[in-house]
Structure formats: structure tokens, C-alpha cells
Write a protein that holds these residues in place. Structure first.
Motif, PDB file in Angstrom:
ATOM      1  N   LEU A 553      66.390 -10.293  20.398  1.00 48.97           N
ATOM      2  CA  LEU A 553      66.490 -11.360  21.387  1.00 48.97           C
ATOM      3  C   LEU A 553      67.174 -12.561  20.750  1.00 48.97           C
ATOM      4  O   LEU A 553      66.889 -12.917  19.605  1.00 48.97           O
ATOM      5  CB  LEU A 553      65.081 -11.711  21.866  1.00 48.97           C
ATOM      6  N   ILE A 554      68.095 -13.158  21.509  1.00 43.73           N
ATOM      7  CA  ILE A 554      68.785 -14.368  21.061  1.00 43.73           C
ATOM      8  C   ILE A 554      68.443 -15.487  22.041  1.00 43.73           C
ATOM      9  O   ILE A 554      68.709 -15.379  23.240  1.00 43.73           O
ATOM     10  CB  ILE A 554      70.313 -14.179  21.003  1.00 43.73           C
ATOM     11  N   ASP A 606      53.059  -8.242  17.738  1.00 43.60           N
ATOM     12  CA  ASP A 606      54.424  -7.894  17.350  1.00 43.60           C
ATOM     13  C   ASP A 606      55.425  -8.489  18.335  1.00 43.60           C
ATOM     14  O   ASP A 606      55.205  -8.468  19.548  1.00 43.60           O
ATOM     15  CB  ASP A 606      54.600  -6.378  17.324  1.00 43.60           C
ATOM     16  N   TYR A 607      56.532  -9.004  17.787  1.00 45.43           N
ATOM     17  CA  TYR A 607      57.628  -9.544  18.588  1.00 45.43           C
ATOM     18  C   TYR A 607      58.927  -8.837  18.198  1.00 45.43           C
ATOM     19  O   TYR A 607      59.027  -8.246  17.120  1.00 45.43           O
ATOM     20  CB  TYR A 607      57.762 -11.051  18.372  1.00 45.43           C
ATOM     21  N   PRO A 608      59.945  -8.895  19.059  1.00 53.01           N
ATOM     22  CA  PRO A 608      61.234  -8.289  18.707  1.00 53.01           C
ATOM     23  C   PRO A 608      61.900  -9.054  17.560  1.00 53.01           C
ATOM     24  O   PRO A 608      61.451 -10.128  17.138  1.00 53.01           O
ATOM     25  CB  PRO A 608      62.063  -8.426  19.991  1.00 53.01           C
ATOM     26  N   LYS A 637      52.984 -14.135  14.152  1.00 52.89           N
ATOM     27  CA  LYS A 637      53.469 -12.795  14.504  1.00 52.89           C
ATOM     28  C   LYS A 637      53.023 -11.766  13.470  1.00 52.89           C
ATOM     29  O   LYS A 637      52.894 -12.060  12.274  1.00 52.89           O
ATOM     30  CB  LYS A 637      54.980 -12.793  14.699  1.00 52.89           C
ATOM     31  N   THR A 638      52.779 -10.541  13.933  1.00 47.80           N
ATOM     32  CA  THR A 638      52.195  -9.500  13.083  1.00 47.80           C
ATOM     33  C   THR A 638      53.201  -8.446  12.641  1.00 47.80           C
ATOM     34  O   THR A 638      52.826  -7.500  11.946  1.00 47.80           O
ATOM     35  CB  THR A 638      51.044  -8.806  13.842  1.00 47.80           C
ATOM     36  N   ASP A 639      54.455  -8.594  13.038  1.00 50.84           N
ATOM     37  CA  ASP A 639      55.475  -7.600  12.712  1.00 50.84           C
ATOM     38  C   ASP A 639      56.257  -8.033  11.481  1.00 50.84           C
ATOM     39  O   ASP A 639      56.090  -9.145  10.972  1.00 50.84           O
ATOM     40  CB  ASP A 639      56.436  -7.425  13.887  1.00 50.84           C
TER      41      ASP A 639
END
Length: 680
Positions: A553-554, A606-608, A637-639
């Protein structure tokens, strides 16, 4: 390299008895060295993390730059005995403003070379130029920071001399009176940047002698000044999101008093131009999709408004232009632009026909009244920007110029389409898309970039981009989601995506993404989202709602700290936008905004992969919004996905100035996508 970790200084914020803790509130101080150090650290982290792509970024920049014709010029338009145009020269970042007297074969006069003005400056933007009617004096506005705070300079067009007159810290909006001596201009509040005052300046005098003509006291309104096409009247246009009020003055009497055309009424919007004995007015008076009325100059109040083009439930009236023998109307039906021509003599009118399935068409520059020639613009996802002259009598259409793609461009190698997704409430949402035919596979394996905006009633039309070819040629599908919050399907489409219906904007986008996956245009492993400014709010909201939908994502200059910003009336734009988002001092709006505000809804999940961009001098979305957002995402964030923040330390909301500098920022964004797709 270790990702930057911002320090936390808890700031308790309480509204309506509800408490929030903002650990990064301290980042609002751009004069704090720790803030600048953090921004520089994020920039360095991005640069180091993508160091292996530096050569690719440079090559991509050169590739996109290489498609642009460096020695290029606009199509000249004729006014006041001259042909006027703008051109660029090879190697030049900035435009040259030019004219030729009487004929296109005449000698060229460069009356403003912005390359010379911009020498030694990291940012320089000319906001516009305007000459007096006698063509002896030029006014031009320049911004040297990127915060859209301009200064007006004056030039003697006969001698080339820059005059001593100088008006600092203005909006860049102005209009000459017909005495060729008086300039009306608007000035903004120095803190909120709301355009709220109109002054007049007489050549040869100091700014201290300028006369305050009008002050817009309602903080939900801003004002602009402009001239009618006939050049007979100066207009002051005060406007909020839901209401308008205009004042007019005989342009030949600059010391006279302005007369109110129609006083403001909540939910009444209107805008006027002049022809003969009437003001011609586009208005939403008992007309959600707007209509055209006329009113006598002698008494233009509401009770004297006479319908010219009545309201239609399925047609949005967007714009109009007046000629001596014709009325030209720009409309929108079923999401597509139409240009209709109506003769004043009462004979049957007609419409221009366009072939592409999805496209953009608009009324272009037409300063002359006494002509049968209409200039209009056109492009589509596969058709480069084109300028036409159209004879409204013979119906002959002449292509004057089409954007040249250096190195060649074969439109038949690409295809565009318009498809429809179904929203949760059954509404059909149009999607425009384009891809290269020989790289497309109908199995969901294509990478796809889904762009959208969805606010302020701005329609996001299908448009051509030579830079986008770098995506398409590498196998990407590009799509635009025409979601609610824009006016793509009429005024109601906008009304259903604002205030307490704002969530429709986000869910519409999600349904478009799901539809593209279901129809095998892509898959969630190859789907990328992009939006900027209010479209950045969209990105943050959908990312919180459905992070699983996207690989990357931008978010460009994103408006993400909605509640805190809309509670702070000291910063730009806040008060003028209460009718767009709501006023959180009202508990109902506070709770609704809080339910979707991207910054307030960051969670431990989690996020992209994320690329977020910002401008230190941004006047519309303050730099601290994306900065705080990134810091909070890093905290929670967990990613292990990528999270980058790029801040342009020399620019504002629009990014870098100059013709090619902005391509470097685009090259970074595209590189991020290609990196995730393992195309580098």
C-alpha cells in the motif's frame, strides 16, 4: 539497518469525557531538532533498505523522463491580439511563458522564464500569470517553499523591467481591474491559511497603502477573486462546502462598492459568469445535480432566477461556457463526461461523441466570445492528452496536438475497460482499468495497482499517463475505483460518501478490490492500493479494515489523524471542512470519526507492506500526521513487512517542483511495487 524508533511522550487528550493517549503528539513541532532528526532517520532507513535498487530507481527515472518531449509547448490560444502559450526547452525543469503578436508566424516573445527565477532555489512554483488589459504590466505569483504561500511580482511587458511593487504572503489568487492599475488579490490567515481577505493594490504604491475590500468572517468559508469571461465584472466568491455567496463590481470602477449577487443560504451553492444583460448561474437550488439559471444584472436576487437548463435526476451539470452564438455545457452521465452545444437562436443542439469506453473530456481555454470554435481536451487510459478545436457550426473537429511519447507509443498494444462492482447496499461502483494485452493473464496472477480518492466531490476520471507505461509494460494492471465521496455518478454519489456516511467510501473501495480478485484480474498476493491526501485517509481506513486484501500500500501525504486535526481549529483547513467530515465537537461526529480515523485505529496486528510519503512544508496535511502514523505502526504492528516513510524536506503537499523532479518520487513509488513483485 535498524528501523527508527520514535520516543514516546504520552499526551492525554480528552473530548466528551472520552480519553485518548497520543504518544507522538510531540512531533507537531517542526522547529524541534528531534523531529527533524527523526524524519532524516526515516529517510535514511528507506534509502539504506532499498540501496540495492538505487540503480534501478535511476534507470526508471530516466525511462519515464525519456518519454517526455523536452522541447515541448502548449497549444497557443488567441486573446487581445496575441497568441499565448507555455513551452519547455531541453534540460529545463521549469516553463517559459511566451506570446506572439497577431500570428503564429510572428517573432516569439518570452515574457517570463521560470528557469531563471528558480535558479539557486530548492523549490519554486509560479502559481499563475495575468496581464493588464492594455498588455503593459504582468503580475505573477511565486511560492518558494511549497506551502502555497505566494508573493506577487510585477513586470513591465514593454521594457522587461521587474517593478518595485511586491506583495508578500498571499494566496496566489488575483484579478486586474480594467483601469490597468488596480489589482485585487486574496490574503490568507497566517496560521490557518484560510483565504479570508480581499485587498486592492494600485501600481506604484506600497503594500501598506493597499485597501482592505472584504473580510470573510465565517470560519467555514473561504474567498477568491476573479473576473468574468466578458471582463466586465470583478467577482468575489465566498464558499463553504455547502453554501456560496458572490459579490460583483464593475471592473472599470475599481474604487466602487461590491454588490451582493445573492446572499448566502445554507445548502445553496452557486457560481456565476456574465453575458449581455444577465448573470448566468450554475446552482443547486432545488437541484441536487445542479442546473443553469440566468438573472438580470439589475436585480440578480434569487426570486429573479430563471431556469435555462433545468435539473435532471441522472445528469450532473459540471461546467458551462458562453459564446456569442452558443452555450456550451459540460455534463456527467453514468459516470462519463459529455459536452453539449446549444445555439442561442433556438435551433437544435448536439453533443460531442467520444469513442473510448472510459475517458475524460473537458471544456478547455476559450477566452474569445465571438467565435464558433470551441476548444476542448480529451484523453483516456490509452489515449494521450489531446487538444481539439471544434467548429460548432460545421461540426468539424480538428486535432491540434496530442501528447507526444518520445520513443513511440502504440495504443493498440493496450486495452482499457470499465467494469462494475457491487457495494454492500447494492449500489454499482464503476472501475476503470487498463493493461498491456500481451502481459495479461486472466488467472489472477497479474499485479494490480488500485487507485482511488473518494472525497470532496472530486471525480477521479480515467486519464492517460506516460509514466504509467512503466507499470503496464512490466505486467501491472492499473485500475481506478470510482467510489462514493466523489461525484463520478452525480451529486448524490458525493453526498453518500461524506459526513456520517463516510464509511461508504471505504467499503466501496474494499468491494472494488474484492471484485477485481473475484474476476481474476489479480489476487491478494499481487494487489496494491494507492491514494493521496484524503485518498491517504482511504488507504489508512481500508488497511485497518482489511489488511489481508493487499500485499502493499502506498499512502501519499495521507490525512490520517482525523479526530485530532478536526478538533484543532488553529491549523489549516480544519474549519472549512466541518461540512465534509463533521465537527467532532459534536459527540455524534466525534464518535463516528473515531471509529474510522486511521491513526486512532492502529492495532497490534499484521499490516501490508507500506510506503508512506510526506512533505515537511505541507499546508494541507501537516507532516506530523503521516510521521505519527508511521511511529505508531512501528510500535504496534506484528508483521515483518516493509514500512517506509519518505519525507520531502524541501516541499509541501504537491511534492517536488519542476517538470522532472516529481518523477524521482514516482520512481521511488514504482520501485517499491516492483521490489515487492520481485521484478527488480
Amino acid at each position: 539497518m535498524q528501523a527508527p524508533q520514535a520516543k514516546q511522550i504520552p499526551q492525554l487528550l480528552e473530548t466528551h469525557g472520552h480519553q485518548r493517549t497520543d504518544n507522538y503528539y510531540w512531533m507537531r513541532d517542526r522547529d524541534n531538532p528531534e523531529v527533524i532528526a527523526y524524519l532524516n532517520a526515516e529517510n535514511e532507513y528507506l534509502k539504506t533498505s532499498l540501496k540495492t535498487t538505487e540503480d534501478f530507481q535511476e534507470n526508471l527515472f530516466q525511462e519515464m523522463k525519456g518519454r517526455i518531449k523536452e522541447d515541448d509547448e502548449s497549444v497557443p490560444y488567441f486573446k487581445s491580439g496575441y497568441f499565448w502559450y507555455v513551452k519547455y526547452e531541453t534540460g529545463g525543469e521549469y516553463p517559459l511563458y511566451c506570446r506572439k503578436k497577431g500570428s503564429l508566424e510572428a517573432d516569439e516573445e518570452v515574457f517570463l522564464d521560470v528557469n531563471l527565477l528558480a535558479e539557486g532555489k530548492s523549490y519554486y512554483q509560479v502559481g499563475g500569470t495575468a496581464a493588464t488589459s492594455d498588455l503593459k504590466t504582468l503580475a505573477f505569483a511565486a511560492d518558494e517553499v511549497g506551502r502555497r504561500i505566494y508573493a506577487i511580482h510585477f513586470k513591465n511587458l514593454e521594457t522587461g523591467e521587474i517593478l518595485s511593487d511586491y506583495i508578500p504572503e498571499i494566496t496566489g489568487n488575483y484579478a486586474w481591474a480594467e483601469d490597468n492599475q488596480t489589482l485585487f488579490y486574496t490574503k490568507q490567515n497566517p496560521d490557518t491559511l484560510r483565504s479570508h481577505q480581499v485587498y486592492s493594490h494600485k501600481l506604484g504604491t506600497t503594500v501598506a497603502e493597499d485597501v482592505l475590500i472584504y473580510t470573510e468572517k465565517d470560519e467555514e468559508f473561504s474567498c477568491v477573486v476573479h473576473k468574468t469571461k466578458s471582463e466586465k465584472f470583478i467577482l468575489i466568491h465566498s464558499e463553504s462546502t455547502i453554501s456560496s455567496e458572490m459579490r460583483f463590481l464593475d471592473a472599470s470602477n475599481p474604487t466602487g462598492l461590491f454588490t451582493v449577487l445573492q446572499e448566502r443560504i445554507p445548502h445553496l451553492e452557486y457560481a456565476a459568469d456574465h453575458y449581455e444583460d444577465y448573470f448566468w448561474i450554475r446552482t443547486n437550488l432545488k437541484a441536487q445535480n445542479f442546473k443553469l439559471v440566468k438573472a438580470p444584472i439589475s436585480n440578480p436576487q434569487l426570486e429573479n432566477w430563471e431556469d435555462v437548463i433545468p435539473h435532471r435526476d441522472t445528469v450532473l451539470l459540471e461546467d458551462f461556457d458562453i459564446f456569442s452564438d452558443f452555450l456550451v455545457v459540460q455534463e456527467r452521465s453514468n459516470g462519463l463526461c459529455k459536452i453539449n452545444i446549444k445555439p442561442w437562436d433556438g435551433t437544435e443542439g448536439h453533443s460531442l461523441e467520444f469513442d473510448d469506453e472510459t475517458y475524460t473530456a473537458w471544456i478547455s481555454t476559450n477566452p474569445e466570445f465571438n467565435t464558433a470554435i470551441l476548444r476542448f481536451g480529451y484523453n483516456s487510459l490509452v489515449t494521450p492528452a489531446s487538444t481539439f478545436d471544434y467548429n460548432m457550426v460545421t461540426k468539424e473537429k480538428t486535432l491540434l496536438k496530442q501528447q507526444e511519447i518520445v520513443g513511440g507509443y502504440d495504443a493498440t498494444a493496450y486495452t482499457s475497460a470499465r467494469i462494475w462492482a457491487t457495494a454492500a447496499d447494492g449500489k454499482m461502483i464503476p472501475i476503470s482499468l487498463v493493461y498491456k494485452i500481451d502481459t495479461f493473464s486472466p488467472d489472477g496472477s497479474n499485479p494490480l495497482l488500485l487507485y482511488a480518492y473518494g472525497s470532496y466531490g472530486y471525480s477521479m476520471d480515467a486519464y492517460f499517463s506516460s509514466s504509467r507505461l512503466s507499470l503496464l509494460d512490466r505486467g501491472f494492471v492499473f485500475a481506478i475505483a470510482h467510489i462514493r465521496g466523489g461525484e463520478d455518478l452525480g451529486r448524490g454519489w458525493y453526498e453518500d460518501g461524506k459526513m456520517l456516511k463516510k464509511r461508504n467510501t471505504f467499503t466501496d473501495y474494499i468491494h472494488c478490490a474484492e471484485h477485481l480478485i473475484d474476476e481474476k484480474y489479480t489476487s491478494s498476493d499481487h494487489l496494491y492500493a494507492m491514494g493521496g491526501s484524503a485518498g491517504g485517509l482511504l488507504m489508512g481506513a481500508v488497511m485497518n479494515l482489511r489488511p489481508d486484501l493487499f500485499n502493499g500500500l502506498i499512502a501519499a501525504v495521507p490525512f490520517v489523524d482525523v479526530v485530532t486535526t478536526m478538533l484543532d481549529e488553529s491549523i489549516p483547513l480544519t474549519t472549512g471542512e466541518f461540512q465534509e467530515w463533521g465537527n467532532p465537537k459534536d459527540k455524534e461526529f466525534y464518535e463516528y470519526m473515531l471509529s474510522y480515523s486511521p491513526y486512532d485505529n492502529v492495532e497490534a496486528k499484521d499490516y501490508p507492506n507500506l510506503l508512506i510519503t510526506s512533505g515537511l512544508h505541507d499546508s494541507q496535511v501537516q507532516y506530523w500526521e503521516p510521521t505519527k502514523w508511521v511511529a505508531k505502526l512501528r510500535e504496534l504492528k506484528t508483521d515483518s513487512n516493509l514500512l517506509f516513510l519518505h519525507t520531502n524536506m524541501d516541499a509541501g503537499h504537491g511534492g517536488a517542483s519542476g517538470r522532472f523532479n516529481s518523477l524521482k518520487e514516482m520512481a521511488l513509488e514504482y520501485t517499491f511495487l516492483f521490489y515487492l513483485e520481485k521484478l527488480i
